[in-house]
Design a protein around this motif. Structure first.
Motif, PDB file in Angstrom:
ATOM      1  N   SER A  37      -5.208  49.233  40.400  1.00  0.00           N
ATOM      2  CA  SER A  37      -3.809  48.970  40.090  1.00  0.00           C
ATOM      3  C   SER A  37      -3.296  49.911  39.009  1.00  0.00           C
ATOM      4  CB  SER A  37      -3.631  47.510  39.664  1.00  0.00           C
ATOM      5  OG  SER A  37      -4.401  47.286  38.486  1.00  0.00           O
ATOM      6  N   SER A  38      -4.205  50.622  38.360  1.00  0.00           N
ATOM      7  CA  SER A  38      -3.743  51.552  37.321  1.00  0.00           C
ATOM      8  C   SER A  38      -2.999  52.740  37.941  1.00  0.00           C
ATOM      9  CB  SER A  38      -4.937  52.052  36.500  1.00  0.00           C
ATOM     10  OG  SER A  38      -5.822  52.748  37.360  1.00  0.00           O
ATOM     11  N   GLY A  39      -3.198  53.023  39.237  1.00  0.00           N
ATOM     12  CA  GLY A  39      -2.516  54.127  39.885  1.00  0.00           C
ATOM     13  C   GLY A  39      -1.143  53.762  40.416  1.00  0.00           C
ATOM     14  N   TYR A  40      -0.763  52.472  40.311  1.00  0.00           N
ATOM     15  CA  TYR A  40       0.524  52.031  40.856  1.00  0.00           C
ATOM     16  C   TYR A  40       1.608  52.178  39.813  1.00  0.00           C
ATOM     17  CZ  TYR A  40       4.190  48.944  42.563  1.00  0.00           C
ATOM     18  OH  TYR A  40       5.392  48.442  42.960  1.00  0.00           O
ATOM     19  N   ASN A  41       2.733  52.812  40.215  1.00  0.00           N
ATOM     20  CA  ASN A  41       3.871  52.951  39.318  1.00  0.00           C
ATOM     21  C   ASN A  41       5.031  52.158  39.908  1.00  0.00           C
ATOM     22  OD1 ASN A  41       5.947  53.687  37.662  1.00  0.00           O
ATOM     23  ND2 ASN A  41       5.776  55.891  38.023  1.00  0.00           N
ATOM     24  N   PRO A  42       5.443  51.063  39.284  1.00  0.00           N
ATOM     25  CA  PRO A  42       6.504  50.242  39.867  1.00  0.00           C
ATOM     26  C   PRO A  42       7.858  50.943  39.874  1.00  0.00           C
ATOM     27  CG  PRO A  42       5.914  49.394  37.713  1.00  0.00           C
ATOM     28  CD  PRO A  42       4.931  50.488  38.041  1.00  0.00           C
ATOM     29  N   PHE A  43       8.040  52.006  39.085  1.00  0.00           N
ATOM     30  CA  PHE A  43       9.323  52.702  39.026  1.00  0.00           C
ATOM     31  C   PHE A  43       9.404  53.839  40.032  1.00  0.00           C
ATOM     32  CE2 PHE A  43       8.427  50.940  34.836  1.00  0.00           C
ATOM     33  CZ  PHE A  43       9.498  50.060  34.729  1.00  0.00           C
ATOM     34  N   GLU A  44       8.328  54.076  40.764  1.00  0.00           N
ATOM     35  CA  GLU A  44       8.315  55.153  41.753  1.00  0.00           C
ATOM     36  C   GLU A  44       8.769  54.600  43.098  1.00  0.00           C
ATOM     37  OE1 GLU A  44       4.712  57.207  43.950  1.00  0.00           O
ATOM     38  OE2 GLU A  44       4.771  57.787  41.842  1.00  0.00           O
ATOM     39  N   ASN A  45       9.447  55.412  43.893  1.00  0.00           N
ATOM     40  CA  ASN A  45       9.926  54.980  45.209  1.00  0.00           C
ATOM     41  C   ASN A  45       8.774  55.128  46.210  1.00  0.00           C
ATOM     42  OD1 ASN A  45      11.228  54.503  47.579  1.00  0.00           O
ATOM     43  ND2 ASN A  45      12.634  56.224  47.462  1.00  0.00           N
ATOM     44  N   SER A  51      15.593  58.526  47.228  1.00  0.00           N
ATOM     45  CA  SER A  51      15.903  57.346  46.410  1.00  0.00           C
ATOM     46  C   SER A  51      17.356  56.911  46.561  1.00  0.00           C
ATOM     47  CB  SER A  51      15.596  57.629  44.943  1.00  0.00           C
ATOM     48  OG  SER A  51      16.351  58.746  44.506  1.00  0.00           O
TER      49      SER A  51
END
Length: 141
Positions: A37-45, A51
């Motif tokens: 989960s460290s590779g997940y960016n919630p602000f990335e599309n 976008s």
């Protein structure tokens, strides 16, 4: 002499094992796992679309594109639809009530005349048939 002429050698099955089978040859690489989960960016599309895709109207974008880069082919109009710029005939208003009453009165008078003529023709036909019947009865006597 009492046995089979071609005796097949008996094959003994290997002893039962509950251990998982070994992987086939060439499968030495382990299966890659998902990143943490460290590779997940919630602000990335994550969708892959631009976008601003939702804020744009795709039909408007296509219309703008076709306006800037017109097709080299002649335009084709679908059959069954009016040609753009076609002028429909103007709407005709129903006649005013006075004119409608006058037309209704004329229609009723014509209907009375036709019914009267039909009644006269029926009476003539009946009297002719009665006379014919009397003539036939008179000859039979």
């Amino acid at each position: 002499m009492g046995g089979p002429s071609n005796a097949a050698p008996e094959v003994e099955p290997p002893p039962a094992s509950y251990a998982p089978p070994e992987p086939p040859m060439g499968f030495d690489n382990p299966i890659p796992t998902y990143p943490g989960s460290s590779g997940y960016n919630p602000f990335e599309n994550p969708s892959g679309y631009p976008s601003d895709y939702v804020s744009q109207d795709p039909y408007l974008t296509a219309a703008q594109y076709h306006h800037l880069y017109p097709s080299s082919y002649p335009p084709v109009l679908p059959t069954g639809y009016p040609i753009p710029g076609y002028q429909y005939p103007p709407y005709q208003q129903p006649p005013p009530p006075q004119q409608q009453q006058q037309q209704t009165q004329e229609i009723l008078e014509r209907l009375d005349r036709v019914e009267h003529e039909a009644r006269k023709n029926k009476e003539k036909h009946n009297s002719f048939m009665k006379g014919l019947a009397n003539l036939i009865k008179g000859k039979k006597k």
